[in-house]
Design a protein around this motif. Structure first.
Motif, PDB file in Angstrom:
ATOM      1  N   GLU A 264      40.983  -9.951  40.988  1.00  0.00           N
ATOM      2  CA  GLU A 264      40.460 -10.855  39.970  1.00  0.00           C
ATOM      3  C   GLU A 264      40.974 -10.534  38.565  1.00  0.00           C
ATOM      4  N   ALA A 265      41.854  -9.540  38.446  1.00  0.00           N
ATOM      5  CA  ALA A 265      42.294  -9.102  37.121  1.00  0.00           C
ATOM      6  C   ALA A 265      42.919 -10.240  36.313  1.00  0.00           C
ATOM      7  N   TYR A 266      43.817 -10.994  36.941  1.00  0.00           N
ATOM      8  CA  TYR A 266      44.511 -12.038  36.184  1.00  0.00           C
ATOM      9  C   TYR A 266      43.600 -13.212  35.854  1.00  0.00           C
ATOM     10  N   THR A 267      42.660 -13.511  36.744  1.00  0.00           N
ATOM     11  CA  THR A 267      41.690 -14.572  36.442  1.00  0.00           C
ATOM     12  C   THR A 267      40.843 -14.188  35.238  1.00  0.00           C
ATOM     13  N   VAL A 268      40.370 -12.954  35.212  1.00  0.00           N
ATOM     14  CA  VAL A 268      39.513 -12.494  34.116  1.00  0.00           C
ATOM     15  C   VAL A 268      40.301 -12.433  32.813  1.00  0.00           C
ATOM     16  N   ILE A 269      41.547 -11.994  32.888  1.00  0.00           N
ATOM     17  CA  ILE A 269      42.400 -11.977  31.687  1.00  0.00           C
ATOM     18  C   ILE A 269      42.582 -13.398  31.162  1.00  0.00           C
ATOM     19  N   SER A 270      42.757 -14.369  32.077  1.00  0.00           N
ATOM     20  CA  SER A 270      42.944 -15.761  31.656  1.00  0.00           C
ATOM     21  C   SER A 270      41.708 -16.317  30.977  1.00  0.00           C
ATOM     22  N   TRP A 271      40.553 -15.726  31.240  1.00  0.00           N
ATOM     23  CA  TRP A 271      39.310 -16.146  30.582  1.00  0.00           C
ATOM     24  C   TRP A 271      39.192 -15.552  29.170  1.00  0.00           C
ATOM     25  N   GLY A 272      40.125 -14.688  28.820  1.00  0.00           N
ATOM     26  CA  GLY A 272      40.081 -14.079  27.499  1.00  0.00           C
ATOM     27  C   GLY A 272      39.163 -12.875  27.415  1.00  0.00           C
ATOM     28  N   ILE A 273      38.776 -12.335  28.553  1.00  0.00           N
ATOM     29  CA  ILE A 273      37.897 -11.169  28.579  1.00  0.00           C
ATOM     30  C   ILE A 273      38.745  -9.898  28.550  1.00  0.00           C
ATOM     31  N   LYS A 274      38.422  -9.000  27.639  1.00  0.00           N
ATOM     32  CA  LYS A 274      39.101  -7.710  27.584  1.00  0.00           C
ATOM     33  C   LYS A 274      38.529  -6.784  28.654  1.00  0.00           C
TER      34      LYS A 274
ATOM     35  N   LEU B 117      29.639  -4.548  33.189  1.00  0.00           N
ATOM     36  CA  LEU B 117      29.958  -5.768  33.927  1.00  0.00           C
ATOM     37  C   LEU B 117      31.008  -5.422  34.976  1.00  0.00           C
ATOM     38  N   VAL B 118      30.652  -5.608  36.245  1.00  0.00           N
ATOM     39  CA  VAL B 118      31.560  -5.328  37.356  1.00  0.00           C
ATOM     40  C   VAL B 118      31.905  -6.651  38.026  1.00  0.00           C
ATOM     41  N   ILE B 119      33.170  -7.068  37.926  1.00  0.00           N
ATOM     42  CA  ILE B 119      33.591  -8.357  38.483  1.00  0.00           C
ATOM     43  C   ILE B 119      34.406  -8.095  39.739  1.00  0.00           C
ATOM     44  N   LEU B 120      33.821  -8.427  40.890  1.00  0.00           N
ATOM     45  CA  LEU B 120      34.456  -8.183  42.176  1.00  0.00           C
ATOM     46  C   LEU B 120      35.147  -9.426  42.722  1.00  0.00           C
ATOM     47  N   ASP B 121      34.533 -10.596  42.488  1.00  0.00           N
ATOM     48  CA  ASP B 121      35.029 -11.847  43.060  1.00  0.00           C
ATOM     49  C   ASP B 121      34.559 -12.980  42.163  1.00  0.00           C
ATOM     50  N   THR B 122      35.467 -13.868  41.773  1.00  0.00           N
ATOM     51  CA  THR B 122      35.080 -14.976  40.899  1.00  0.00           C
ATOM     52  C   THR B 122      34.905 -16.289  41.658  1.00  0.00           C
ATOM     53  N   THR B 123      34.966 -16.253  42.980  1.00  0.00           N
ATOM     54  CA  THR B 123      34.763 -17.473  43.766  1.00  0.00           C
ATOM     55  C   THR B 123      33.370 -18.036  43.492  1.00  0.00           C
TER      56      THR B 123
ATOM     57  N   ILE C 101      32.122 -18.698  40.707  1.00  0.00           N
ATOM     58  CA  ILE C 101      31.618 -18.198  39.427  1.00  0.00           C
ATOM     59  C   ILE C 101      32.316 -18.941  38.293  1.00  0.00           C
ATOM     60  N   HIS C 102      31.563 -19.342  37.289  1.00  0.00           N
ATOM     61  CA  HIS C 102      32.132 -19.996  36.119  1.00  0.00           C
ATOM     62  C   HIS C 102      32.051 -19.050  34.916  1.00  0.00           C
ATOM     63  N   PHE C 103      33.004 -19.183  34.016  1.00  0.00           N
ATOM     64  CA  PHE C 103      33.001 -18.342  32.820  1.00  0.00           C
ATOM     65  C   PHE C 103      31.693 -18.477  32.054  1.00  0.00           C
ATOM     66  N   ASP C 104      31.101 -19.671  32.061  1.00  0.00           N
ATOM     67  CA  ASP C 104      29.851 -19.889  31.332  1.00  0.00           C
ATOM     68  C   ASP C 104      28.729 -18.982  31.841  1.00  0.00           C
ATOM     69  N   GLN C 105      28.797 -18.569  33.094  1.00  0.00           N
ATOM     70  CA  GLN C 105      27.795 -17.645  33.619  1.00  0.00           C
ATOM     71  C   GLN C 105      27.995 -16.238  33.069  1.00  0.00           C
ATOM     72  N   ILE C 106      29.247 -15.876  32.884  1.00  0.00           N
ATOM     73  CA  ILE C 106      29.581 -14.521  32.466  1.00  0.00           C
ATOM     74  C   ILE C 106      29.479 -14.342  30.959  1.00  0.00           C
ATOM     75  N   ALA C 107      29.800 -15.399  30.218  1.00  0.00           N
ATOM     76  CA  ALA C 107      29.876 -15.296  28.756  1.00  0.00           C
ATOM     77  C   ALA C 107      28.656 -14.630  28.118  1.00  0.00           C
ATOM     78  N   PRO C 108      27.406 -15.007  28.493  1.00  0.00           N
ATOM     79  CA  PRO C 108      26.261 -14.351  27.853  1.00  0.00           C
ATOM     80  C   PRO C 108      26.193 -12.850  28.120  1.00  0.00           C
ATOM     81  N   LEU C 109      26.773 -12.408  29.226  1.00  0.00           N
ATOM     82  CA  LEU C 109      26.733 -10.982  29.577  1.00  0.00           C
ATOM     83  C   LEU C 109      27.689 -10.162  28.717  1.00  0.00           C
ATOM     84  N   LEU C 110      28.589 -10.853  28.001  1.00  0.00           N
ATOM     85  CA  LEU C 110      29.576 -10.166  27.166  1.00  0.00           C
ATOM     86  C   LEU C 110      29.106  -9.980  25.738  1.00  0.00           C
ATOM     87  N   GLU C 111      27.947 -10.557  25.417  1.00  0.00           N
ATOM     88  CA  GLU C 111      27.495 -10.599  24.026  1.00  0.00           C
ATOM     89  C   GLU C 111      27.395  -9.216  23.399  1.00  0.00           C
TER      90      GLU C 111
END
Length: 206
Positions: free
Chosen positions: A44-54, A15-21, A23-33
Motif C-alpha cells: 500500500e506504500a504507493y497508494t498512501v504516498i499518492s494520498w499525500g500522506i507522509k 496509524l498502521v495501514i495494511l490494506d486500503t481496499t 478504504i477512502h482517504f476521507d476515513q483516514i484524514a481525521p486520524l492524521l490531525e
C-alpha cells in the motif's frame, strides 16, 4: 519539510495501514490531525504516498526494499522496517510497543481476526477499520455510549453472550458471525463476561 515530521512523542495513536481496499482517504484524514507515526505495508506504500500522506516506516520484505530503495530518498525521512513471511501486522505492533506507543489505529484488518489482537490489548489501545466499519474493543466487558439511531456490529468469539440495555429494553445477544444490532437514539449499555468489539458503520460519500 512537512510538519508531519516534527518530533513526535508517541502520545497520539499511531496509524498502521495494511490494506486500503474499501478504504477512502476521507476515513483516514481525521486520524492524521495530530501527526501520528504512520506505518504502511509495502503493498500500500504507493497508494498512501499518492494520498499525500507522509510515511514514517514502510513494512517491507528484503525484495521490496532492494527494488524500491529510491523511496528512502524521495520520501525522506521514511525508513524500511524489515518484515519476513508477510508478518506486517505483527512487526508493526512489536515496533510500536518497543517505541513506547500506547495506541494505534489499524487500517484494513479483517474483523473476523479481531480475536488475534486481544493479546496485544494489554500493551496497546487498538481501533480497527475494516472497510467502512470502525471496531473498538470493550476490554472490561462493560461499556455505555450515546448512539444515534443506527445499526452496529458486535464481534466476539462465537456464542459469547452480550447483554444490551437501552430505551428499547434489555436483551441478551448470542454472538454469531456478523451480528448486526439496531440501537435506538440514546444511551446503550453493554455487558459481557469477556472482551468483545463494537463496530460502528461510517457511510463515506464517494
Amino acid at each position: 519539510m512537512s510538519s508531519h515530521h516534527f518530533v513526535k512523542e508517541q502520545q497520539e495513536p499511531a496509524l498502521v495501514i495494511l490494506d486500503t481496499t474499501g478504504i477512502h482517504f476521507d476515513q483516514i484524514a481525521p486520524l492524521l490531525e495530530w501527526v501520528p507515526t504512520v506505518l504502511v505495508s509495502q503493498e500500500e506504500a504507493y497508494t498512501v504516498i499518492s494520498w499525500g500522506i507522509k510515511i514514517d516506516l514502510i513494512l517491507a520484505d528484503l525484495e521490496f526494499q532492494k527494488s524500491n530503495f529510491h523511496l528512502l530518498e524521495e520520501q525522506y525521512p521514511v525508513k524500511f522496517l524489515g518484515v519476513k513471511e508477510g508478518q506486517f501486522l505483527e512487526e508493526s505492533l512489536q515496533y510500536l510497543i518497543a517505541t513506547k506507543h500506547s495506541a494505534a489505529n489499524i487500517i484494513g484488518f479483517d474483523h473476523r481476526n479481531l480475536y488475534k489482537l486481544e493479546s496485544m490489548l494489554e500493551f496497546l489501545d487498538l481501533v480497527v477499520w475494516d472497510g467502512n466499519i470502525r471496531y473498538f474493543p470493550v476490554k472490561t466487558g462493560q461499556f455505555r455510549k450515546w448512539f444515534t439511531s443506527c445499526t452496529i456490529q458486535l464481534y466476539a468469539l462465537e456464542n459469547t453472550l452480550i447483554e444490551i440495555r437501552n430505551t428499547a429494553g434489555s436483551r441478551i445477544i448470542p454472538i454469531k458471525h456478523a451480528t448486526m444490532v439496531n440501537v435506538p437514539e440514546g444511551i446503550s449499555e453493554f455487558h459481557s463476561k469477556g472482551i468483545f468489539w463494537i463496530g460502528e458503520i461510517f457511510n463515506i460519500e464517494t
